[in-house]
Design a protein around this motif. Structure first.
Motif, PDB file in Angstrom:
ATOM      1  N   TRP A   1       0.826  -1.205   0.000  1.00 18.19           N
ATOM      2  CA  TRP A   1       0.000   0.000   0.000  1.00 18.19           C
ATOM      3  C   TRP A   1       0.861   1.256   0.000  1.00 18.19           C
ATOM      4  O   TRP A   1       0.477   2.259  -0.580  1.00 18.19           O
ATOM      5  N   ARG A   2       2.007   1.218   0.642  1.00 20.66           N
ATOM      6  CA  ARG A   2       2.925   2.362   0.641  1.00 20.66           C
ATOM      7  C   ARG A   2       4.212   2.000  -0.115  1.00 20.66           C
ATOM      8  O   ARG A   2       5.305   2.454   0.214  1.00 20.66           O
ATOM      9  N   GLY A   3       4.070   1.214  -1.143  1.00 18.41           N
ATOM     10  CA  GLY A   3       5.215   0.710  -1.880  1.00 18.41           C
ATOM     11  C   GLY A   3       6.061   1.751  -2.571  1.00 18.41           C
ATOM     12  O   GLY A   3       7.248   1.540  -2.791  1.00 18.41           O
ATOM     13  N   GLN A   4       5.467   2.896  -2.923  1.00 18.13           N
ATOM     14  CA  GLN A   4       6.248   3.936  -3.584  1.00 18.13           C
ATOM     15  C   GLN A   4       7.339   4.467  -2.658  1.00 18.13           C
ATOM     16  O   GLN A   4       8.344   4.988  -3.116  1.00 18.13           O
ATOM     17  N   ARG A   5       7.155   4.293  -1.352  1.00 18.17           N
ATOM     18  CA  ARG A   5       8.173   4.705  -0.387  1.00 18.17           C
ATOM     19  C   ARG A   5       9.225   3.620  -0.169  1.00 18.17           C
ATOM     20  O   ARG A   5      10.173   3.827   0.581  1.00 18.17           O
ATOM     21  N   LEU A   6       9.048   2.466  -0.791  1.00 18.74           N
ATOM     22  CA  LEU A   6       9.936   1.323  -0.559  1.00 18.74           C
ATOM     23  C   LEU A   6      10.847   1.023  -1.747  1.00 18.74           C
ATOM     24  O   LEU A   6      11.551   0.018  -1.758  1.00 18.74           O
ATOM     25  N   ARG A   7      10.868   1.902  -2.720  1.00 13.38           N
ATOM     26  CA  ARG A   7      11.635   1.625  -3.933  1.00 13.38           C
ATOM     27  C   ARG A   7      13.145   1.627  -3.703  1.00 13.38           C
ATOM     28  O   ARG A   7      13.885   1.052  -4.482  1.00 13.38           O
ATOM     29  N   GLU A   8      13.614   2.225  -2.608  1.00 14.04           N
ATOM     30  CA  GLU A   8      15.038   2.136  -2.264  1.00 14.04           C
ATOM     31  C   GLU A   8      15.407   0.711  -1.880  1.00 14.04           C
ATOM     32  O   GLU A   8      16.503   0.257  -2.147  1.00 14.04           O
TER      33      GLU A   8
ATOM     34  N   ARG B   1      12.560  -2.640  -8.309  1.00 19.57           N
ATOM     35  CA  ARG B   1      11.623  -3.191  -9.296  1.00 19.57           C
ATOM     36  C   ARG B   1      10.163  -2.919  -8.955  1.00 19.57           C
ATOM     37  O   ARG B   1       9.285  -3.215  -9.767  1.00 19.57           O
ATOM     38  N   LEU B   2       9.883  -2.345  -7.789  1.00 19.80           N
ATOM     39  CA  LEU B   2       8.502  -2.006  -7.441  1.00 19.80           C
ATOM     40  C   LEU B   2       7.971  -0.980  -8.433  1.00 19.80           C
ATOM     41  O   LEU B   2       8.616   0.049  -8.678  1.00 19.80           O
ATOM     42  N   LYS B   3       6.790  -1.264  -8.991  1.00 11.23           N
ATOM     43  CA  LYS B   3       6.179  -0.381  -9.989  1.00 11.23           C
ATOM     44  C   LYS B   3       5.015   0.356  -9.355  1.00 11.23           C
ATOM     45  O   LYS B   3       4.065  -0.268  -8.880  1.00 11.23           O
ATOM     46  N   PRO B   4       5.063   1.701  -9.367  1.00  9.35           N
ATOM     47  CA  PRO B   4       3.960   2.476  -8.798  1.00  9.35           C
ATOM     48  C   PRO B   4       2.688   2.317  -9.621  1.00  9.35           C
ATOM     49  O   PRO B   4       2.741   2.110 -10.835  1.00  9.35           O
TER      50      PRO B   4
END
Length: 125
Positions: free
Chosen positions: A70-77, A81-84
């Motif tokens: 749910w808050r994956g955009q903050r986990l891209r570090e 490969r996480l896609k918003p």
């Protein structure tokens, strides 16, 4: 998309899978639970983990396994490969046959998701 009856429990969800999808889901699930996730449910037909609101999901589809936050955009570090996409700050990792994510990284992602919900509250509010 074909309609299916949702699994009765997280264990039943995993047991209904086979092959590479089952192996990936089992690995992700083990990492998430090792990270401290306590509230594991079947919601929307797949595995959803809650900690002060929804934090992540594991969804097996015919050609992929989706690992979403749910808050994956903050986990891209942690996982580039996480896609918003989608509502909230959603981001997902699509795993196809042969794709991997190290267990330690999956655990770090889950720990970070727990910490974000602890700090910021329910992402759906």
């Amino acid at each position: 998309m074909k309609k299916t009856i949702p699994a009765a429990s997280p264990d039943a969800y995993v047991a209904a899978l086979d092959g590479w999808r089952r192996a990936v889901v089992e690995s992700l699930r083990k990492a998430v639970l090792a990270a401290g996730a306590k509230d594991e449910r079947i919601k929307w037909g797949h595995l959803v983990y809650f900690s002060n609101g929804p934090m992540l999901l594991i969804r097996a589809e015919e050609q992929r396994v989706l690992f979403g936050f749910w808050r994956g955009q903050r986990l891209r570090e942690v996982e580039p490969r996480l896609k918003p996409g989608g509502k909230y700050e959603m981001a997902t990792l699509d795993l196809s046959e042969g794709d991997t994510i190290p267990a330690a990284r999956a655990k770090r992602l889950a720990q970070a998701a727990i910490a974000l919900n602890r700090e910021l509250g329910d992402p759906t509010d």
